[in-house]
Design a protein around this motif. Structure first.
Motif, PDB file in Angstrom:
ATOM      1  N   GLU A   1      34.837  11.693 -21.538  1.00  0.00           N
ATOM      2  CA  GLU A   1      34.681  10.817 -20.239  1.00  0.00           C
ATOM      3  C   GLU A   1      33.172  11.234 -19.921  1.00  0.00           C
ATOM      4  O   GLU A   1      32.943  12.436 -19.211  1.00  0.00           O
ATOM      5  CB  GLU A   1      35.769  11.362 -19.342  1.00  0.00           C
ATOM      6  CG  GLU A   1      35.892  10.309 -18.090  1.00  0.00           C
ATOM      7  CD  GLU A   1      35.360  10.710 -16.924  1.00  0.00           C
ATOM      8  OE1 GLU A   1      34.300  10.205 -16.778  1.00  0.00           O
ATOM      9  OE2 GLU A   1      35.770  11.561 -16.124  1.00  0.00           O
ATOM     10  N   ALA A   2      32.438  10.254 -19.876  1.00  0.00           N
ATOM     11  CA  ALA A   2      30.768  10.591 -19.470  1.00  0.00           C
ATOM     12  C   ALA A   2      30.475   9.867 -18.079  1.00  0.00           C
ATOM     13  O   ALA A   2      31.506   9.630 -17.337  1.00  0.00           O
ATOM     14  CB  ALA A   2      30.066  10.158 -20.731  1.00  0.00           C
ATOM     15  N   GLY A   3      29.002   9.425 -18.098  1.00  0.00           N
ATOM     16  CA  GLY A   3      28.867   8.962 -16.712  1.00  0.00           C
ATOM     17  C   GLY A   3      29.286   7.762 -16.435  1.00  0.00           C
ATOM     18  O   GLY A   3      29.843   6.733 -17.190  1.00  0.00           O
TER      19      GLY A   3
ATOM     20  N   VAL B   1      32.454   2.102   1.316  1.00  0.00           N
ATOM     21  CA  VAL B   1      31.974   3.334   2.024  1.00  0.00           C
ATOM     22  C   VAL B   1      32.860   4.614   1.464  1.00  0.00           C
ATOM     23  O   VAL B   1      32.116   5.689   1.145  1.00  0.00           O
ATOM     24  CB  VAL B   1      32.262   3.224   3.520  1.00  0.00           C
ATOM     25  CG1 VAL B   1      31.755   4.720   4.059  1.00  0.00           C
ATOM     26  CG2 VAL B   1      31.108   2.461   4.114  1.00  0.00           C
ATOM     27  N   TRP B   2      33.969   4.485   1.476  1.00  0.00           N
ATOM     28  CA  TRP B   2      34.606   5.709   0.812  1.00  0.00           C
ATOM     29  C   TRP B   2      34.571   5.865  -0.715  1.00  0.00           C
ATOM     30  O   TRP B   2      34.115   7.026  -1.203  1.00  0.00           O
ATOM     31  CB  TRP B   2      36.173   5.535   0.936  1.00  0.00           C
ATOM     32  CG  TRP B   2      37.081   6.790   0.691  1.00  0.00           C
ATOM     33  CD1 TRP B   2      37.306   8.067   1.137  1.00  0.00           C
ATOM     34  CD2 TRP B   2      37.670   7.232  -0.614  1.00  0.00           C
ATOM     35  NE1 TRP B   2      37.964   8.917   0.669  1.00  0.00           N
ATOM     36  CE2 TRP B   2      38.188   8.312  -0.610  1.00  0.00           C
ATOM     37  CE3 TRP B   2      37.954   5.770  -1.846  1.00  0.00           C
ATOM     38  CZ2 TRP B   2      38.840   8.870  -1.729  1.00  0.00           C
ATOM     39  CZ3 TRP B   2      38.693   6.567  -2.735  1.00  0.00           C
ATOM     40  CH2 TRP B   2      39.327   7.982  -2.804  1.00  0.00           C
ATOM     41  N   GLY B   3      34.485   4.661  -1.458  1.00  0.00           N
ATOM     42  CA  GLY B   3      34.492   4.831  -2.933  1.00  0.00           C
ATOM     43  C   GLY B   3      32.972   5.516  -3.200  1.00  0.00           C
ATOM     44  O   GLY B   3      32.578   5.888  -4.270  1.00  0.00           O
TER      45      GLY B   3
ATOM     46  N   GLN C   1      29.641  12.628  -5.271  1.00  0.00           N
ATOM     47  CA  GLN C   1      29.574  13.122  -6.660  1.00  0.00           C
ATOM     48  C   GLN C   1      30.873  12.909  -7.368  1.00  0.00           C
ATOM     49  O   GLN C   1      31.587  13.760  -7.702  1.00  0.00           O
ATOM     50  CB  GLN C   1      29.490  14.808  -6.392  1.00  0.00           C
ATOM     51  CG  GLN C   1      28.206  15.064  -5.734  1.00  0.00           C
ATOM     52  CD  GLN C   1      28.206  16.362  -5.118  1.00  0.00           C
ATOM     53  OE1 GLN C   1      27.436  17.351  -5.647  1.00  0.00           O
ATOM     54  NE2 GLN C   1      29.018  16.529  -4.111  1.00  0.00           N
ATOM     55  N   THR C   2      31.120  11.525  -7.795  1.00  0.00           N
ATOM     56  CA  THR C   2      32.249  10.963  -8.343  1.00  0.00           C
ATOM     57  C   THR C   2      31.775  10.137  -9.489  1.00  0.00           C
ATOM     58  O   THR C   2      30.914   9.340  -9.270  1.00  0.00           O
ATOM     59  CB  THR C   2      32.972  10.345  -7.301  1.00  0.00           C
ATOM     60  OG1 THR C   2      33.236  11.162  -6.374  1.00  0.00           O
ATOM     61  CG2 THR C   2      34.287   9.893  -8.069  1.00  0.00           C
TER      62      THR C   2
ATOM     63  N   GLU D   1      20.446   3.995 -13.682  1.00  0.00           N
ATOM     64  CA  GLU D   1      21.034   5.353 -14.057  1.00  0.00           C
ATOM     65  C   GLU D   1      21.988   5.792 -13.027  1.00  0.00           C
ATOM     66  O   GLU D   1      22.125   5.452 -11.802  1.00  0.00           O
ATOM     67  CB  GLU D   1      19.590   6.428 -13.881  1.00  0.00           C
ATOM     68  CG  GLU D   1      18.684   5.799 -14.747  1.00  0.00           C
ATOM     69  CD  GLU D   1      17.440   6.701 -14.544  1.00  0.00           C
ATOM     70  OE1 GLU D   1      17.540   7.838 -14.219  1.00  0.00           O
ATOM     71  OE2 GLU D   1      16.471   6.605 -15.138  1.00  0.00           O
ATOM     72  N   GLU D   2      22.831   6.903 -13.577  1.00  0.00           N
ATOM     73  CA  GLU D   2      23.912   7.436 -12.522  1.00  0.00           C
ATOM     74  C   GLU D   2      23.320   8.214 -11.662  1.00  0.00           C
ATOM     75  O   GLU D   2      22.296   9.394 -11.763  1.00  0.00           O
ATOM     76  CB  GLU D   2      24.762   8.537 -13.336  1.00  0.00           C
ATOM     77  CG  GLU D   2      25.830   8.997 -12.541  1.00  0.00           C
ATOM     78  CD  GLU D   2      26.878   9.464 -13.555  1.00  0.00           C
ATOM     79  OE1 GLU D   2      28.249   9.564 -13.444  1.00  0.00           O
ATOM     80  OE2 GLU D   2      26.518  10.178 -14.424  1.00  0.00           O
ATOM     81  N   THR D   3      23.408   8.328 -10.396  1.00  0.00           N
ATOM     82  CA  THR D   3      22.762   8.826  -9.111  1.00  0.00           C
ATOM     83  C   THR D   3      23.402  10.241  -8.741  1.00  0.00           C
ATOM     84  O   THR D   3      22.808  10.924  -8.649  1.00  0.00           O
ATOM     85  CB  THR D   3      22.517   7.949  -8.056  1.00  0.00           C
ATOM     86  OG1 THR D   3      21.871   6.755  -8.354  1.00  0.00           O
ATOM     87  CG2 THR D   3      21.872   8.765  -6.756  1.00  0.00           C
ATOM     88  N   PHE D   4      24.713   9.861  -8.639  1.00  0.00           N
ATOM     89  CA  PHE D   4      25.735  11.059  -8.413  1.00  0.00           C
ATOM     90  C   PHE D   4      25.335  11.804  -7.108  1.00  0.00           C
ATOM     91  O   PHE D   4      25.315  13.015  -6.682  1.00  0.00           O
ATOM     92  CB  PHE D   4      25.634  12.426  -9.333  1.00  0.00           C
ATOM     93  CG  PHE D   4      27.251  12.596  -9.828  1.00  0.00           C
ATOM     94  CD1 PHE D   4      27.875  11.693 -10.341  1.00  0.00           C
ATOM     95  CD2 PHE D   4      27.304  13.690  -9.942  1.00  0.00           C
ATOM     96  CE1 PHE D   4      29.131  12.035 -10.891  1.00  0.00           C
ATOM     97  CE2 PHE D   4      28.554  14.445 -10.358  1.00  0.00           C
ATOM     98  CZ  PHE D   4      29.520  13.322 -10.655  1.00  0.00           C
TER      99      PHE D   4
END
Length: 498
Positions: free
Chosen positions: A245-247, A268-270, A277-278, A371-374
């Protein structure tokens, strides 16, 4: 003289891994660092424990797992406080995470026998003289390498299902949240003190690498795509199977007939829960032109009201100090390429915190899109229609989750998103649905945890045939005659040739 430590940065001193709060630097706890030899011994002990644990059968494991579930439920507040003290997550968010984990333990314990229990399968005409039987057997020892962003829910998504399937587990928590990981192991040992069915090994990345090479029967990994490739390479040396389970770079599509207030709330919640950091967080929103402006206004209004800080805030600190540089780079790169911040911006990065940042007019080649920001950032993009939205959603290499808001076409749109999971008229809800599998496609990984597929992920299928009578048309023997072969051909043509 006291040793100065960067808040939140893992430090190894005198054979111990020291974990600190990412904002205050207060020590959350210490755990012993494992050597490669220690990891090997842990796997050996787990292998002996696995035999005992598998021998308990589904009923015995169910009883013990449900007792663990009850213990976790009684200690929600204690564990939530520890999650906050170690990783900085707001206590309310930690509570939601823990409750979801408890639900998964409950479901796995109650459903393992139904999903994995031995059963008869219907025979087919070609081998009608044999009965068919299917069984699922535990792998033995499963290594679980967990992340720091959801240090309870994500590991338990593998651990709980692996245990229910009859495996022993050696758990390597993230070096950013080792104390939470050890708490989980210790709490399980209170329920199952007889053997080390669930154990932990601690340290930096080299300990995870050692676990991949220590003779486990399967590895379950959650983390970045870059680290996932290294895990796979290490496991490939011994053909050890993996579930990855990656990015992610998940997106929300908002159609013209969406409930905009509900969509804005979920977006906003998601996007901003756990300070962004999800792995399944909403990092991109594609909104049909006719409702774009109103949706954007509602999102900005909601996000602007969120509080940021360590205590009683909506958003806590960024847990991993190095991630601050990634978040800052994505924001500045987007603006340099023509994007416009309607909330936040480069100044929103105030270590160890990042205030909500919403960007518009972000080009597709920007890092904030690809790219994944996180982090607590969101790009909102106007599209002409759903077809354009789908094309842009599916243009990235990731495919973990996603969200769709709309009425008439929402389910159709969800089916066309290239991802392992989609929430319709909500966000992220599939992670808490214990009856559904969790996992992605593409650079987001493969394999599944949660649900029935998650139980089967941690068991080997075994096929057995049993002769129940003589063969009316003997095919699998050298004793067959030409006449019998002719009858086989005739029968096959009659049954399958129409």
């Amino acid at each position: 003289m006291a040793t100065l430590r960067a808040p939140g940065l893992p430090v190894v001193e005198d054979g111990e891994l020291i974990s600190t709060h990412p904002a205050t630097g207060a020590e959350a706890g210490r755990v012993p660092v494992a050597s490669p030899e220690d990891v090997g011994r842990a796997v050996d002990r787990a292998r002996a424990a696995a035999t005992w644990w598998a021998g308990l059968g589904f009923a015995g494991r169910r009883t013990r797992l449900l007792r663990w579930r009850a213990l976790l439920a009684r200690r929600i507040s204690e564990l939530a406080d520890l999650v906050h003290r170690e990783g900085g997550k707001p206590v309310a968010e930690a509570v939601v995470e823990i409750v979801s984990a408890i639900e998964h333990v409950d479901w796995a314990a109650r459903n393992a026998k139904r999903v994995l229990g031995p059963r008869r399968v219907r025979s087919r005409l070609i081998l009608v003289e044999h009965s068919a039987h299917l069984a699922y057997q535990p792998y033995g020892v499963v290594g679980v390498i967990g992340p720091w962003n959801y240090p309870v829910l994500t590991p338990i998504g593998s651990i709980g299902y692996a245990l229910a399937a009859g495996n022993a587990v050696v758990f390597k928590p993230s070096e950013y949240t080792p104390v939470v990981g050890q708490w989980l192991v210790d709490s399980f040992a209170e329920i199952v003190p007889e053997h080390p069915v669930l154990t932990a090994v601690h340290g930096l990345g080299d300990v995870g690498a050692a676990l991949c090479r220590a003779g486990t029967d399967k590895i379950a990994f959650t983390g970045s795509t870059a680290t996932a490739t290294r895990v796979m390479a290490a496991c490939a040396e011994t053909l050890t199977p993996v579930v990855i389970e990656a990015g992610g770079k998940d997106a929300m599509i908002v159609d013209a007939d969406a409930d905009l207030d509900a969509a804005a709330e979920a977006c906003v919640w998601g996007a901003l829960t756990n300070a962004g950091q999800t792995c399944i967080g909403i990092e991109r929103a594609y909104v049909v032109s006719e409702v774009h402006d109103e949706f954007l206004a509602r999102v900005v209004d909601r996000a602007r009201r969120l509080t940021v800080g360590d205590t009683d805030a909506d958003l806590g600190p960024i847990t991993m100090p190095g991630q601050l540089d990634v978040i800052r780079r994505h924001i500045t790169d987007a603006i340099a390429r023509g994007a416009r911040p309607v909330l936040g911006g480069p100044d929103a990065v105030q270590p160890p915190y990042v205030r909500p940042t919403i960007l518009v007019d972000v080009p597709d080649d920007a890092a904030a899109v690809r790219e994944e920001t996180f982090g607590p950032t969101l790009t909102v993009t106007r599209v002409a229609d759903v077809e354009e939205a789908l094309a842009r959603v599916n243009a990235v290499r990731y495919g973990l989750g996603g969200s769709v808001f709309g009425r008439r076409r929402a389910m159709e749109i969800a089916a066309r998103i290239r991802s392992g999971m989609v929430a319709v008229n909500s966000a992220l809800t599939f992670v808490g649905m214990s009856t559904l599998p969790f996992g992605g496609v593409g650079a987001s990984g493969f394999g599944r945890i949660h649900g029935a597929d998650g139980l089967r992920e941690f068991a080997r299928s075994k096929a057995v045939t049993r002769r129940r009578g003589p063969s009316p048309l003997p095919a699998m023997t050298f004793d067959r005659t030409p006449a019998q072969v002719a009858r086989i051909v005739k029968l096959a043509q009659k049954v399958y040739g129409r």
